[in-house]
Design a protein around this motif. Structure first.
Motif, mmCIF file in Angstrom:
data_model
loop_
_atom_site.group_PDB
_atom_site.id
_atom_site.type_symbol
_atom_site.label_atom_id
_atom_site.label_comp_id
_atom_site.label_asym_id
_atom_site.label_seq_id
_atom_site.Cartn_x
_atom_site.Cartn_y
_atom_site.Cartn_z
ATOM 1 N N THR A 54 0.811 -1.221 0.000
ATOM 2 C CA THR A 54 0.000 0.000 0.000
ATOM 3 C C THR A 54 0.848 1.276 0.000
ATOM 4 O O THR A 54 0.300 2.364 -0.179
ATOM 5 N N HIS A 55 2.138 1.143 0.189
ATOM 6 C CA HIS A 55 3.006 2.320 0.153
ATOM 7 C C HIS A 55 4.413 1.879 -0.234
ATOM 8 O O HIS A 55 4.728 0.688 -0.236
ATOM 9 N N GLY A 56 5.241 2.850 -0.598
ATOM 10 C CA GLY A 56 6.611 2.543 -0.977
ATOM 11 C C GLY A 56 6.956 3.111 -2.333
ATOM 12 O O GLY A 56 6.144 3.794 -2.969
ATOM 13 N N THR A 57 8.161 2.819 -2.772
ATOM 14 C CA THR A 57 8.668 3.278 -4.063
ATOM 15 C C THR A 57 9.200 2.075 -4.827
ATOM 16 O O THR A 57 10.012 1.311 -4.277
ATOM 17 N N TYR A 58 8.724 1.920 -6.062
ATOM 18 C CA TYR A 58 9.072 0.745 -6.850
ATOM 19 C C TYR A 58 9.440 1.198 -8.259
ATOM 20 O O TYR A 58 8.656 1.891 -8.901
ATOM 21 N N SER A 59 10.594 0.761 -8.709
ATOM 22 C CA SER A 59 11.081 1.186 -10.020
ATOM 23 C C SER A 59 11.022 0.043 -11.017
ATOM 24 O O SER A 59 11.340 -1.106 -10.690
ATOM 25 N N TYR A 60 10.634 0.422 -12.218
ATOM 26 C CA TYR A 60 10.556 -0.531 -13.330
ATOM 27 C C TYR A 60 11.218 0.127 -14.537
ATOM 28 O O TYR A 60 10.552 0.730 -15.378
ATOM 29 N N GLY A 61 12.525 0.062 -14.586
ATOM 30 C CA GLY A 61 13.244 0.697 -15.687
ATOM 31 C C GLY A 61 13.105 2.204 -15.624
ATOM 32 O O GLY A 61 13.512 2.841 -14.661
ATOM 33 N N ARG A 62 12.483 2.785 -16.640
ATOM 34 C CA ARG A 62 12.336 4.241 -16.717
ATOM 35 C C ARG A 62 11.153 4.766 -15.898
ATOM 36 O O ARG A 62 10.958 5.980 -15.818
ATOM 37 N N PHE A 63 10.377 3.869 -15.329
ATOM 38 C CA PHE A 63 9.160 4.259 -14.619
ATOM 39 C C PHE A 63 9.267 3.910 -13.137
ATOM 40 O O PHE A 63 9.698 2.816 -12.785
ATOM 41 N N THR A 64 8.847 4.842 -12.296
ATOM 42 C CA THR A 64 8.855 4.629 -10.853
ATOM 43 C C THR A 64 7.507 5.015 -10.277
ATOM 44 O O THR A 64 7.040 6.141 -10.505
ATOM 45 N N ILE A 65 6.892 4.103 -9.543
ATOM 46 C CA ILE A 65 5.628 4.361 -8.878
ATOM 47 C C ILE A 65 5.912 4.543 -7.391
ATOM 48 O O ILE A 65 6.732 3.836 -6.810
ATOM 49 N N SER A 66 5.219 5.508 -6.791
ATOM 50 C CA SER A 66 5.491 5.751 -5.380
ATOM 51 C C SER A 66 4.244 6.269 -4.680
ATOM 52 O O SER A 66 3.404 6.944 -5.274
ATOM 53 N N LYS A 67 4.172 5.948 -3.409
ATOM 54 C CA LYS A 67 3.072 6.421 -2.556
ATOM 55 C C LYS A 67 3.563 6.375 -1.126
ATOM 56 O O LYS A 67 4.098 5.370 -0.681
ATOM 57 N N ALA A 68 3.390 7.467 -0.413
ATOM 58 C CA ALA A 68 3.859 7.553 0.967
ATOM 59 C C ALA A 68 2.828 6.970 1.926
ATOM 60 O O ALA A 68 1.625 6.926 1.612
ATOM 61 N N ILE A 69 3.297 6.541 3.108
ATOM 62 C CA ILE A 69 2.396 6.031 4.138
ATOM 63 C C ILE A 69 1.415 7.128 4.536
ATOM 64 O O ILE A 69 1.808 8.259 4.782
ATOM 65 N N GLY A 70 0.126 6.784 4.574
ATOM 66 C CA GLY A 70 -0.874 7.739 5.005
ATOM 67 C C GLY A 70 -1.264 8.773 3.980
ATOM 68 O O GLY A 70 -2.156 9.594 4.229
ATOM 69 N N ASP A 71 -0.609 8.751 2.829
ATOM 70 C CA ASP A 71 -0.921 9.711 1.774
ATOM 71 C C ASP A 71 -1.976 9.106 0.853
ATOM 72 O O ASP A 71 -2.102 7.883 0.761
ATOM 73 N N TYR A 72 -2.699 9.940 0.163
ATOM 74 C CA TYR A 72 -3.737 9.473 -0.740
ATOM 75 C C TYR A 72 -3.411 9.781 -2.191
ATOM 76 O O TYR A 72 -4.296 9.765 -3.047
ATOM 77 N N VAL A 73 -2.144 10.070 -2.458
ATOM 78 C CA VAL A 73 -1.713 10.382 -3.819
ATOM 79 C C VAL A 73 -0.640 9.391 -4.224
ATOM 80 O O VAL A 73 0.316 9.146 -3.485
ATOM 81 N N VAL A 74 -0.796 8.836 -5.414
ATOM 82 C CA VAL A 74 0.223 7.957 -5.975
ATOM 83 C C VAL A 74 0.822 8.661 -7.177
ATOM 84 O O VAL A 74 0.127 9.360 -7.920
ATOM 85 N N TYR A 75 2.128 8.496 -7.346
ATOM 86 C CA TYR A 75 2.851 9.178 -8.411
ATOM 87 C C TYR A 75 3.439 8.166 -9.395
ATOM 88 O O TYR A 75 3.761 7.032 -9.019
ATOM 89 N N LEU A 76 3.591 8.620 -10.626
ATOM 90 C CA LEU A 76 4.337 7.867 -11.618
ATOM 91 C C LEU A 76 5.368 8.804 -12.219
ATOM 92 O O LEU A 76 5.031 9.745 -12.935
ATOM 93 N N GLN A 77 6.624 8.545 -11.898
ATOM 94 C CA GLN A 77 7.729 9.297 -12.472
ATOM 95 C C GLN A 77 8.182 8.586 -13.744
ATOM 96 O O GLN A 77 8.490 7.389 -13.698
ATOM 97 N N MET A 78 8.212 9.311 -14.840
ATOM 98 C CA MET A 78 8.577 8.724 -16.122
ATOM 99 C C MET A 78 9.782 9.489 -16.677
ATOM 100 O O MET A 78 9.717 10.717 -16.823
#
Length: 115
Positions: A54-78
């Motif tokens: 439900t939270h953390g930062t995970y990278s897949y090559g050029r793409f990184t998905i992240s969401k902080a504990i207690g936050d309601y926003v998920v990010y995709l860094q490309m």
């Protein structure tokens, strides 16, 4: 009422970077993990990056998905985007394995990689 609202899409030049955001709300009865998918016309929607928790930062090559504990926003860094990354990007929330089933989608945000 569950809502997933994406933002951050737009036009970017090849080699550039973009960060998408997805604000989640209304998840009273859904123990969820977040994913980002994309779709181009005539093709099936494909998974870009998924979160195994439900939270953390995970990278897949050029793409990184992240969401902080207690936050309601998920990010995709490309990063290092190419024209082949042009698509509508969708935020998805689905039940964590072992939890009651739920599956929700945002409305999508267009990403165009072009000169």
């Amino acid at each position: 009422q569950v809502q997933l609202v994406e933002s951050g899409g737009g036009l970017v030049q090849p080699g550039g970077s973009l960060r998408l955001s997805c604000a989640a709300s209304g998840f009273t009865y859904c123990n969820y993990v977040m994913n980002w998918y994309r779709q181009v016309p005539g093709k099936e929607r494909e998974l870009v990056a998924g979160m195994p928790d439900t939270h953390g930062t995970y990278s897949y090559g050029r793409f990184t998905i992240s969401k902080a504990i207690g936050d309601y926003v998920v990010y995709l860094q490309m990063n290092d985007l190419t024209p082949e990354d042009t698509a509508v990007y969708y935020c998805n929330a689905e039940n964590k394995p072992g939890s009651p089933k739920c599956n929700y989608w945002g409305q999508g945000t267009q990403v165009t990689v072009s000169t």
